[in-house]
Scaffold this active site. Structure first.
Site, short mmCIF file in Angstrom:
data_model
loop_
_atom_site.label_atom_id
_atom_site.label_comp_id
_atom_site.label_asym_id
_atom_site.label_seq_id
_atom_site.Cartn_x
_atom_site.Cartn_y
_atom_site.Cartn_z
N GLU A 38 0.83 -1.21 0.00
CA GLU A 38 0.00 0.00 0.00
C GLU A 38 0.87 1.26 0.00
O GLU A 38 0.59 2.22 -0.71
CB GLU A 38 -0.91 0.02 1.23
CG GLU A 38 -2.11 -0.89 1.12
CD GLU A 38 -3.09 -0.40 0.06
OE1 GLU A 38 -3.44 0.78 0.07
OE2 GLU A 38 -3.49 -1.22 -0.77
N CYS A 198 -12.56 1.36 -14.39
CA CYS A 198 -13.02 2.75 -14.30
C CYS A 198 -11.81 3.68 -14.45
O CYS A 198 -11.40 4.36 -13.51
CB CYS A 198 -13.74 2.98 -12.97
SG CYS A 198 -14.70 4.50 -12.97
N CYS A 205 -16.92 1.15 -19.42
CA CYS A 205 -18.25 0.94 -18.81
C CYS A 205 -18.93 -0.33 -19.31
O CYS A 205 -19.68 -0.96 -18.56
CB CYS A 205 -19.14 2.15 -19.06
SG CYS A 205 -18.44 3.68 -18.41
N CYS A 208 -18.09 -3.13 -17.07
CA CYS A 208 -18.10 -2.81 -15.65
C CYS A 208 -19.25 -3.52 -14.93
O CYS A 208 -20.40 -3.45 -15.39
CB CYS A 208 -18.22 -1.30 -15.45
SG CYS A 208 -18.27 -0.83 -13.72
N CYS A 214 -24.76 2.79 -12.31
CA CYS A 214 -23.83 3.93 -12.33
C CYS A 214 -24.49 5.21 -12.89
O CYS A 214 -24.90 5.26 -14.05
CB CYS A 214 -22.60 3.57 -13.16
SG CYS A 214 -21.40 4.91 -13.23
FE1 SF4 Z 1 -16.83 3.72 -13.89
FE2 SF4 Z 1 -19.48 3.81 -13.85
FE3 SF4 Z 1 -18.24 3.26 -16.11
FE4 SF4 Z 1 -18.25 1.50 -14.10
S1 SF4 Z 1 -19.97 2.18 -15.28
S2 SF4 Z 1 -16.49 2.08 -15.39
S3 SF4 Z 1 -18.17 2.86 -12.33
S4 SF4 Z 1 -18.12 5.16 -14.99
#
Ligand code: SF4
Length: 348
Positions: A38, A198, A205, A208, A214
């Site tokens: 970290e 992201c 997206c 995702c 989102c």
């Molecule tokens: Fe980021 Fe939302 Fe796209 Fe997912 S859907 S990659 S959280 S902007």
């Protein structure tokens, strides 16, 4: 609007299949390894950290070994990673873990936060990944995920908005009680989403796992998050460096004072201007000074304009420069050196 329970379940399920599970500091509950990674990953890319992490843990495999090491050894292992206050805090923190906590890392973010160099997000990463504590992390990558997911457009340059985002990130956590393994996977999943899906410029997206919830994606402009009005101010500084060397490869180095630029590292003598550098060299030797190409070294908030001057010194003569020493050619590579000094010496 994101449904907290559904979102966290999607993140946990996604992480198990698509997350990063093979980095050397993953799939471990050893807080020493998690903490070290970290700290190294703050401001540094994963690919760079991997080599440093392997070398560091091979030489100092436990928090006890790190606590007993000299600061010089730690700075030597850190050399080239930059942001050396991280290495100094790492050393102090290991000593506090041994002295105040019997060599075992505290298991809660609240107590971890009292240790040197451990901020709120790092404390939460250690306690959730290693001990399953139900607590939110909010590093730069995760801030991006959370602000986009929630459509949070508060200005993060303002402490009150940052505080609100912490609150929102806590609301997204898996519902209590949560199994330690799921909590660890959720934390890792949020980190992985920020690092691999992201992305700052072109978020992916379509792949995702939380796309359906989102707000930013639905709005069609995820890149407008996170919002931060204040940009850090950059400054610049010019520094002249005296690179004295002997035919046997030894170089003259002194230890930089604390606080200040490159505090605690071994460095060429530094000067504010060319006149000061010349004045520090004995009159009879000044004709041997050779200006090298100047270059810029970029720090977080500052550009350093560096002007190295070489000085070949005969091994048989003394060198009247206060506060330093000749370091033999087989010893300086292991010392903590500022990156530009190392670069000059290695290239030579
Ligand atoms: Fe980021 Fe939302 Fe796209 Fe997912 S859907 S990659 S959280 S902007």
């Amino acid at each position: 609007m994101a449904e907290p329970g559904a979102v966290s379940a999607q993140v946990v399920a996604w992480q198990a299949v698509h997350g990063r599970n093979s980095l050397p500091w993953q799939n471990t509950q050893d807080p020493y390894l998690v903490w070290l990674s970290e700290i190294m990953l703050q401001q540094t890319q994963v690919a760079t950290v991997q080599n440093y992490f392997a070398r560091f843990t091979a030489q100092l495999p436990t928090v006890q070994a790190l606590a007993e090491a000299s600061l010089d050894e730690v700075l030597g292992l850190w050399s080239g990673l930059g942001y050396y206050s991280r290495a100094r805090n790492l050393h102090r923190c290991a000593q506090d873990v041994v002295r105040l906590h019997g060599g075992a890392f505290p298991r809660t973010a609240e107590v971890l936060l009292t240790l040197p160099g451990i901020g709120r997000s790092t404390a939460a990463a250690i306690s959730s990944l290693c001990f399953g504590e139900r607590v939110a992390i909010l590093d730069a990558n995760v801030k991006r995920v959370v602000t986009r997911l929630l459509g949070f457009d508060g200005d993060l340059a303002k402490a009150a908005q940052e505080h609100q985002l912490w609150h929102a990130a806590t609301e997204l956590l898996p519902a209590a009680p949560v199994a330690a393994q799921s909590m660890a996977r959720y934390t890792q999943g949020m980190m992985d989403l920020g690092a691999t899906v992201c992305l700052p410029k072109k978020p992916l997206c379509l792949v995702c796992p939380v796309q359906n919830a989102c707000v930013a994606c639905a709005g069609g402009d995820p890149q407008r998050y996170p919002v931060r009005s204040r940009k850090p101010k950059r400054s610049s500084q010019s520094i002249w460096m005296l690179w004295a060397h002997r035919p046997d490869g030894a170089v003259w180095l002194n230890t930089r004072p604390t606080p200040g630029v490159w505090a605690g590292l071994h460095c060429f003598p530094l000067f504010q201007d060319e006149e000061e550098l010349h004045a520090a060299v004995p009159l009879g030797w000044r004709a041997n000074l050779q200006a090298q190409a100047a270059f810029v070294h970029v720090l977080t908030h500052k550009d350093l304009h560096l002007h190295p001057w070489r000085l070949a010194v005969d091994a048989s003569t003394g060198f009247p420069m206060p506060g330093g020493r000749w370091v033999p050619a087989d010893q300086w590579p292991a010392l903590g050196l500022p990156a530009p000094v190392r670069k000059l010496l290695v290239r030579d």
